[in-house]
Design an enzyme around this catalytic site. Structure first.
Site, PDB file in Angstrom:
ATOM      1  N   LYS A  22       0.834  -1.206   0.000  1.00 35.14           N
ATOM      2  CA  LYS A  22       0.000   0.000   0.000  1.00 35.14           C
ATOM      3  C   LYS A  22       0.866   1.251   0.000  1.00 35.14           C
ATOM      4  O   LYS A  22       0.605   2.200  -0.748  1.00 35.14           O
ATOM      5  CB  LYS A  22      -0.905   0.017   1.230  1.00 35.14           C
ATOM      6  N   ASN A  23       1.911   1.238   0.825  1.00 30.59           N
ATOM      7  CA  ASN A  23       2.733   2.432   0.985  1.00 30.59           C
ATOM      8  C   ASN A  23       3.614   2.715  -0.224  1.00 30.59           C
ATOM      9  O   ASN A  23       4.184   3.802  -0.332  1.00 30.59           O
ATOM     10  CB  ASN A  23       3.588   2.330   2.241  1.00 30.59           C
ATOM     11  N   CYS A 116      -5.170   8.290   9.553  1.00 35.45           N
ATOM     12  CA  CYS A 116      -5.268   7.798  10.925  1.00 35.45           C
ATOM     13  C   CYS A 116      -4.796   8.847  11.924  1.00 35.45           C
ATOM     14  O   CYS A 116      -3.883   9.618  11.656  1.00 35.45           O
ATOM     15  CB  CYS A 116      -4.405   6.552  11.097  1.00 35.45           C
ATOM     16  N   ARG A 121       1.958  14.532  12.634  1.00 39.46           N
ATOM     17  CA  ARG A 121       2.620  14.182  11.383  1.00 39.46           C
ATOM     18  C   ARG A 121       2.605  15.404  10.465  1.00 39.46           C
ATOM     19  O   ARG A 121       1.844  15.465   9.505  1.00 39.46           O
ATOM     20  CB  ARG A 121       1.927  12.987  10.717  1.00 39.46           C
ATOM     21  N   ASP A 310       5.189   0.898  11.867  1.00 36.36           N
ATOM     22  CA  ASP A 310       3.961   0.258  11.411  1.00 36.36           C
ATOM     23  C   ASP A 310       3.819  -1.186  11.893  1.00 36.36           C
ATOM     24  O   ASP A 310       2.776  -1.811  11.670  1.00 36.36           O
ATOM     25  CB  ASP A 310       3.873   0.290   9.875  1.00 36.36           C
ATOM     26  N   ARG A 402      -8.474  -0.164   5.033  1.00 37.45           N
ATOM     27  CA  ARG A 402      -7.617   0.788   4.346  1.00 37.45           C
ATOM     28  C   ARG A 402      -6.287   0.153   3.945  1.00 37.45           C
ATOM     29  O   ARG A 402      -5.658   0.602   2.978  1.00 37.45           O
ATOM     30  CB  ARG A 402      -7.322   2.000   5.237  1.00 37.45           C
TER      31      ARG A 402
END
Length: 425
Positions: A22-23, A116, A121, A310, A402
């Site tokens: 995903k990233n 999230c 951030r 993560d 997600r």
């Protein structure tokens, strides 16, 4: 609102395949804005965040065609250069379109990002890097307004170190902008994550001239244009790690296929510390945790190649049932311990203070009603529920959708007693 019902205590067994990262997918799709021709991406995970990124591209004049896990993109017009709030607010990675849009079209507006709630951030590194390339940046009504100077962006030396170290998305954004800048750009304190390397290699396949990706110094020599190309997304190392921890937590025997163990060395070192038997090949990991109770561990999250933030919540779930006391220190997002409060409802002994969790392992967790607060916390709760005695009900599972493709269906196939409950929670 949907929820997961999980009856724990049954070990998983068999094999499970890892989807694309995903990233990596989200910045790769954003970088396709730079191409003068079509791009075709394979191994694309079927996730809510990916669908949101595609919708953002659609609003920016990109035609997208889905075929299974393949996505074809092509810019068909550049009339709209605004990435809207209603889409970008859904995930932080929406800001990845900022650099490519600015470089290709000279001016853009991108909503401040969402996603999230896991702590501070900021996007100051993104803006600092683009300003160093000559962009004029202003904030107007919740939007980032960026404008390149007449004649386009200009290469420069850029330092991207921040409060918590390097930034993956800032590195990708600045790198994607610098590929069309005049002259040479050097990014110091660049993020070294495999996802950054994947984006850099994709840009090079389109005709960019990037060297040093995967190291703290990236050098980009600007080119005038980029062509379209085909690209396969790297496997998701965080998903693979989640499946490893799940198997260890419920004392299962599981092979994770299609992964990149070479991207997971710090994580695997923690598993060795916890005495979890893991064997590896070039593209798979096998865990045999039958009759095993893991040992305690000491973990510090730091930028790659160190232990990833993560995976922190997932390891905390395993530490909750380990022998002894584990200490988990969060150096990336010090407030990222929301999963711990929910695990305490399941009988975990976790104390959180000053960016650190002290976890005293208990012999067993108990099923309970819990609530997911973010993507990785929801994965940790699935792990805790799989290891617990009795039934757990996890609400707000839209978070896990997600980042994990149909995780309930895939885990059910390897023996986890999990079902999705429509309208519950």
């Amino acid at each position: 609102m949907e929820s997961f019902s999980i009856i724990g205590g049954k070990p998983v067994q068999g094999s499970i395949a890892v989807r694309g990262s995903k990233n990596a997918t989200l910045p790769l799709l954003a970088a396709s804005l730079l191409a003068d021709g079509p791009c075709e991406f394979s191994n694309v995970p079927l996730l809510r965040d990916v669908q949101t990124q595609v919708k953002i591209l659609n609003t920016l004049g990109v035609e997208t065609v889905w075929q299974g896990r393949r996505v074809r993109t092509q810019v068909i017009d550049s009339y709209n250069n605004t990435a809207p709030y209603e889409l970008v607010k859904q995930m932080r990675a929406g800001v990845c379109v900022l650099g490519p849009l600015l470089a290709k079209r000279g001016e853009c507006k991108v909503s401040l990002p969402g996603g999230c709630v896991i702590g501070e951030r900021p996007i100051d590194l993104h803006l600092r890097g683009l300003e160093a390339l000559g962009a004029e940046i202003s904030m107007e009504h919740g939007y980032i307004h960026a404008k390149a100077p007449k004649g386009g962006l200009v290469g420069n030396e850029i330092y991207l170190g921040g409060k918590f170290g390097s930034s993956v998305t800032a590195t990708e954004n600045v790198m994607s902008a610098a590929v069309l800048a005049r002259g040479t750009t050097t990014i110091e304190c660049a993020a070294c994550e495999p996802e950054v390397v994947d984006v850099a290699q994709f840009l090079n396949a389109m005709g960019a001239r990037i060297e040093g990706a995967g190291s703290p110094r990236i050098t980009i020599r600007g080119v005038k244009r980029l062509r379209g190309c085909a690209w396969s997304v790297i496997p998701d190392r965080i998903e693979a790690a989640t499946f490893v921890v799940l198997a260890a937590a419920c004392r299962g025997q599981l092979t994770i296929k299609g992964c990149r163990p070479d991207h997971m060395l710090a994580f695997l070192d923690v598993l060795r510390q916890m005495q979890v038997p893991v064997s590896r090949s070039a593209s798979s990991l096998t865990i045999d945790a039958r009759s095993l109770r893991p040992a305690a561990c000491d973990v510090v999250t730091l930028p790659y190649p160190a232990f990833p933030t993560d995976c922190q919540a997932q390891i905390m779930a395993l530490a909750a049932i380990a022998k002894g006391t584990s200490v988990i220190t969060e150096r990336i997002y010090p407030e990222r311990f929301m999963a711990g409060a929910e695990m305490k409802r399941m009988g975990a002994d976790i104390r959180v203070a000053n960016g650190q969790a002290v976890v005293n392992g208990v012999s067993a967790l108990q099923g309970a009603e819990v609530m997911a607060s973010d993507l990785r916390a929801s994965a940790a709760l699935v792990i805790a529920a799989a290891a617990a005695k009795g039934e757990s009900l996890i609400s707000r599972i839209y978070h896990i959708d997600r980042g994990y493709e149909r995780i309930d269906e895939r885990l059910a196939k390897v023996g986890l007693a999990i079902r999705r409950c429509p309208g519950a929670g």
